[in-house]
Scaffold this motif. Structure first.
Motif, PDB file in Angstrom:
ATOM      1  N   THR A  97       0.847  -1.202   0.000  1.00  0.00           N
ATOM      2  CA  THR A  97       0.000   0.000   0.000  1.00  0.00           C
ATOM      3  C   THR A  97       0.881   1.251   0.000  1.00  0.00           C
ATOM      4  O   THR A  97       0.706   2.161  -0.813  1.00  0.00           O
ATOM      5  CB  THR A  97      -0.934  -0.036   1.238  1.00  0.00           C
ATOM      6  OG1 THR A  97      -1.880  -1.086   1.023  1.00  0.00           O
ATOM      7  CG2 THR A  97      -1.642   1.269   1.469  1.00  0.00           C
ATOM      8  N   GLN A  98       1.859   1.272   0.919  1.00  0.00           N
ATOM      9  CA  GLN A  98       2.768   2.407   1.015  1.00  0.00           C
ATOM     10  C   GLN A  98       3.643   2.495  -0.235  1.00  0.00           C
ATOM     11  O   GLN A  98       3.944   3.576  -0.741  1.00  0.00           O
ATOM     12  CB  GLN A  98       3.641   2.251   2.277  1.00  0.00           C
ATOM     13  CG  GLN A  98       4.450   3.488   2.622  1.00  0.00           C
ATOM     14  CD  GLN A  98       3.587   4.733   2.833  1.00  0.00           C
ATOM     15  OE1 GLN A  98       2.524   4.637   3.453  1.00  0.00           O
ATOM     16  NE2 GLN A  98       4.012   5.852   2.285  1.00  0.00           N
ATOM     17  N   ARG A  99       4.015   1.319  -0.749  1.00  0.00           N
ATOM     18  CA  ARG A  99       4.880   1.254  -1.926  1.00  0.00           C
ATOM     19  C   ARG A  99       4.190   1.879  -3.141  1.00  0.00           C
ATOM     20  O   ARG A  99       4.794   2.626  -3.916  1.00  0.00           O
ATOM     21  CB  ARG A  99       5.214  -0.221  -2.222  1.00  0.00           C
ATOM     22  CG  ARG A  99       6.387  -0.395  -3.117  1.00  0.00           C
ATOM     23  CD  ARG A  99       6.497  -1.801  -3.676  1.00  0.00           C
ATOM     24  NE  ARG A  99       7.443  -1.751  -4.771  1.00  0.00           N
ATOM     25  CZ  ARG A  99       7.148  -1.269  -5.960  1.00  0.00           C
ATOM     26  NH1 ARG A  99       5.939  -0.820  -6.239  1.00  0.00           N
ATOM     27  NH2 ARG A  99       8.072  -1.218  -6.892  1.00  0.00           N
ATOM     28  N   ALA A 100       2.892   1.556  -3.307  1.00  0.00           N
ATOM     29  CA  ALA A 100       2.123   2.090  -4.439  1.00  0.00           C
ATOM     30  C   ALA A 100       2.044   3.618  -4.330  1.00  0.00           C
ATOM     31  O   ALA A 100       2.218   4.339  -5.318  1.00  0.00           O
ATOM     32  CB  ALA A 100       0.724   1.484  -4.447  1.00  0.00           C
ATOM     33  N   TYR A 101       1.798   4.094  -3.116  1.00  0.00           N
ATOM     34  CA  TYR A 101       1.679   5.547  -2.911  1.00  0.00           C
ATOM     35  C   TYR A 101       3.024   6.232  -3.167  1.00  0.00           C
ATOM     36  O   TYR A 101       3.095   7.290  -3.790  1.00  0.00           O
ATOM     37  CB  TYR A 101       1.196   5.802  -1.480  1.00  0.00           C
ATOM     38  CG  TYR A 101       0.822   7.240  -1.216  1.00  0.00           C
ATOM     39  CD1 TYR A 101      -0.184   7.860  -1.962  1.00  0.00           C
ATOM     40  CD2 TYR A 101       1.445   7.973  -0.218  1.00  0.00           C
ATOM     41  CE1 TYR A 101      -0.541   9.182  -1.719  1.00  0.00           C
ATOM     42  CE2 TYR A 101       1.092   9.290   0.033  1.00  0.00           C
ATOM     43  CZ  TYR A 101       0.101   9.888  -0.721  1.00  0.00           C
ATOM     44  OH  TYR A 101      -0.247  11.203  -0.488  1.00  0.00           O
ATOM     45  N   SER A 102       4.095   5.596  -2.710  1.00  0.00           N
ATOM     46  CA  SER A 102       5.442   6.129  -2.906  1.00  0.00           C
ATOM     47  C   SER A 102       5.767   6.204  -4.406  1.00  0.00           C
ATOM     48  O   SER A 102       6.352   7.181  -4.890  1.00  0.00           O
ATOM     49  CB  SER A 102       6.446   5.238  -2.170  1.00  0.00           C
ATOM     50  OG  SER A 102       7.749   5.526  -2.565  1.00  0.00           O
ATOM     51  N   TRP A 103       5.351   5.179  -5.151  1.00  0.00           N
ATOM     52  CA  TRP A 103       5.631   5.180  -6.600  1.00  0.00           C
ATOM     53  C   TRP A 103       4.845   6.288  -7.297  1.00  0.00           C
ATOM     54  O   TRP A 103       5.351   6.961  -8.198  1.00  0.00           O
ATOM     55  CB  TRP A 103       5.321   3.801  -7.217  1.00  0.00           C
ATOM     56  CG  TRP A 103       5.851   3.727  -8.608  1.00  0.00           C
ATOM     57  CD1 TRP A 103       5.143   3.820  -9.771  1.00  0.00           C
ATOM     58  CD2 TRP A 103       7.229   3.582  -8.993  1.00  0.00           C
ATOM     59  NE1 TRP A 103       5.990   3.743 -10.852  1.00  0.00           N
ATOM     60  CE2 TRP A 103       7.270   3.602 -10.405  1.00  0.00           C
ATOM     61  CE3 TRP A 103       8.427   3.460  -8.284  1.00  0.00           C
ATOM     62  CZ2 TRP A 103       8.464   3.487 -11.119  1.00  0.00           C
ATOM     63  CZ3 TRP A 103       9.614   3.344  -8.994  1.00  0.00           C
ATOM     64  CH2 TRP A 103       9.621   3.360 -10.390  1.00  0.00           C
ATOM     65  N   PHE A 104       3.607   6.488  -6.842  1.00  0.00           N
ATOM     66  CA  PHE A 104       2.805   7.579  -7.413  1.00  0.00           C
ATOM     67  C   PHE A 104       3.506   8.921  -7.146  1.00  0.00           C
ATOM     68  O   PHE A 104       3.604   9.773  -8.033  1.00  0.00           O
ATOM     69  CB  PHE A 104       1.383   7.559  -6.831  1.00  0.00           C
ATOM     70  CG  PHE A 104       0.506   8.638  -7.383  1.00  0.00           C
ATOM     71  CD1 PHE A 104       0.029   8.564  -8.692  1.00  0.00           C
ATOM     72  CD2 PHE A 104       0.171   9.743  -6.618  1.00  0.00           C
ATOM     73  CE1 PHE A 104      -0.765   9.573  -9.221  1.00  0.00           C
ATOM     74  CE2 PHE A 104      -0.627  10.755  -7.140  1.00  0.00           C
ATOM     75  CZ  PHE A 104      -1.098  10.675  -8.451  1.00  0.00           C
ATOM     76  N   GLN A 105       4.030   9.080  -5.923  1.00  0.00           N
ATOM     77  CA  GLN A 105       4.735  10.326  -5.582  1.00  0.00           C
ATOM     78  C   GLN A 105       6.011  10.466  -6.412  1.00  0.00           C
ATOM     79  O   GLN A 105       6.407  11.572  -6.773  1.00  0.00           O
ATOM     80  CB  GLN A 105       5.101  10.355  -4.083  1.00  0.00           C
ATOM     81  CG  GLN A 105       3.899  10.362  -3.160  1.00  0.00           C
ATOM     82  CD  GLN A 105       2.980  11.557  -3.398  1.00  0.00           C
ATOM     83  OE1 GLN A 105       3.427  12.606  -3.860  1.00  0.00           O
ATOM     84  NE2 GLN A 105       1.703  11.387  -3.075  1.00  0.00           N
ATOM     85  N   HIS A 106       6.637   9.341  -6.717  1.00  0.00           N
ATOM     86  CA  HIS A 106       7.823   9.334  -7.569  1.00  0.00           C
ATOM     87  C   HIS A 106       7.459   9.903  -8.953  1.00  0.00           C
ATOM     88  O   HIS A 106       8.172  10.730  -9.515  1.00  0.00           O
ATOM     89  CB  HIS A 106       8.324   7.885  -7.661  1.00  0.00           C
ATOM     90  CG  HIS A 106       9.403   7.637  -8.648  1.00  0.00           C
ATOM     91  ND1 HIS A 106      10.742   7.676  -8.322  1.00  0.00           N
ATOM     92  CD2 HIS A 106       9.365   7.334  -9.969  1.00  0.00           C
ATOM     93  CE1 HIS A 106      11.463   7.423  -9.393  1.00  0.00           C
ATOM     94  NE2 HIS A 106      10.658   7.204 -10.398  1.00  0.00           N
ATOM     95  N   LEU A 107       6.295   9.460  -9.483  1.00  0.00           N
ATOM     96  CA  LEU A 107       5.858   9.938 -10.801  1.00  0.00           C
ATOM     97  C   LEU A 107       5.524  11.433 -10.759  1.00  0.00           C
ATOM     98  O   LEU A 107       5.859  12.185 -11.681  1.00  0.00           O
ATOM     99  CB  LEU A 107       4.631   9.142 -11.271  1.00  0.00           C
ATOM    100  CG  LEU A 107       4.883   7.666 -11.568  1.00  0.00           C
ATOM    101  CD1 LEU A 107       3.576   6.957 -11.899  1.00  0.00           C
ATOM    102  CD2 LEU A 107       5.866   7.504 -12.731  1.00  0.00           C
ATOM    103  N   ILE A 108       4.875  11.845  -9.677  1.00  0.00           N
ATOM    104  CA  ILE A 108       4.539  13.278  -9.520  1.00  0.00           C
ATOM    105  C   ILE A 108       5.835  14.094  -9.490  1.00  0.00           C
ATOM    106  O   ILE A 108       5.959  15.112 -10.172  1.00  0.00           O
ATOM    107  CB  ILE A 108       3.722  13.520  -8.217  1.00  0.00           C
ATOM    108  CG1 ILE A 108       2.355  12.831  -8.300  1.00  0.00           C
ATOM    109  CG2 ILE A 108       3.600  15.001  -7.886  1.00  0.00           C
ATOM    110  CD1 ILE A 108       1.309  13.552  -9.129  1.00  0.00           C
ATOM    111  N   ALA A 109       6.812  13.612  -8.708  1.00  0.00           N
ATOM    112  CA  ALA A 109       8.085  14.338  -8.584  1.00  0.00           C
ATOM    113  C   ALA A 109       8.806  14.411  -9.934  1.00  0.00           C
ATOM    114  O   ALA A 109       9.522  15.373 -10.207  1.00  0.00           O
ATOM    115  CB  ALA A 109       8.967  13.662  -7.540  1.00  0.00           C
TER     116      ALA A 109
END
Ligand code: PPS
Length: 218
Positions: free
Chosen positions: A45-57
């Motif tokens: 769950t945290q990993r998916a959110y972190s990856w989304f933030q990676h894409l945003i960044a």
């Protein structure tokens, strides 16, 4: 990681994208059949959110225009660009699904699992046990790592000063909503249960986050 003919040299390579690449296990085994593999298990769950933030960044236009991971999760296969991002965010957290492929080419003895929360909170302890597993000489990690309150992570200690990883590692972003967390937990429920059974069957340590995730779903 692999030791070549010069026994004192260890070659290592890391990427967040090998694990769920369908060809990676076969290709890695063809090139470095005796490699030792390290897999970091983070709550999907945290990993998916972190990856989304990676894409945003990285200013991914589709992620930016979607504004939230929730919108991405609702994407259907007809919205191909959004759906592709959805798959990228979710795929890596389906641990057992991908592990099965790696285990076709490597033995379980070649794989070392690290709990991401433990790595984050007690890096010296985790690195000591990793280097023991790699048969490397003892190293006093605890005197070379210190927590940086401003970074919010442990960092290298060099000449009494902390030298942290760059801005792209451990970014600051708002926590995910409870609603999104529950939605992702539900998406990963079966995968988490499979990982729990896999680790238990092989007498491997079960991360606290996994105990908790499985307890909630039961
Ligand atoms: N000490 C320390 N410093 C910085 N970051 C740390 C550290 N320990 C673990 N982490 C977690 O590692 C995440 C970044 O890992 P990766 O390099 O594999 O990610 S990426 O390729 O940049 O996406 C990063 O994810 P985000 O927090 O989502 O940025 C961190 O949670």
């Amino acid at each position: 990681m692999s030791k070549f003919s010069n026994e004192t040299t260890v070659i290592f390579e890391k990427s967040a994208t090998y694990f769920d690449n369908p060809s990676a296990a076969r290709q890695a085994a063809a090139m470095v059949p005796h490699a030792k593999l390290v897999i970091i298990l983070q709550n999907p769950t945290q990993r998916a959110y972190s990856w989304f933030q990676h894409l945003i960044a990285h200013k991914d236009p589709i992620a930016l225009s979607s504004e939230s991971l929730d919108v991405i999760l609702n994407a259907t296969s007809s919205e191909s660009a959004k759906f592709k991002i959805r798959q990228r965010c979710l795929s890596g957290g389906r641990y057992v699904h991908h592990l099965d492929k790696w285990l076709e080419h490597f033995s379980l003895q070649q794989i070392h699992f690290i709990d991401s929360d433990e790595l984050r909170n007690e890096p010296a302890k985790v690195l000591s046990s990793l280097s023991k597993w790699l048969d490397l000489p003892e190293f006093p990690f605890e005197t070379h790592i210190r927590f940086s309150p401003s970074k919010g992570f442990h960092c290298r200690l060099i000449n009494g000063k902390t030298k942290c990883l760059g801005e792209s590692k451990g970014r600051k972003y708002s926590e995910m909503s409870q609603e999104l967390r529950l939605k992702l937990d539900e998406i990963f429920a079966l995968d988490n249960s499979a990982l729990f059974k896999f680790l238990r069957k092989n007498r491997l340590k079960i991360p606290d986050w996994l105990e908790e995730a499985v307890r909630i779903t039961v």
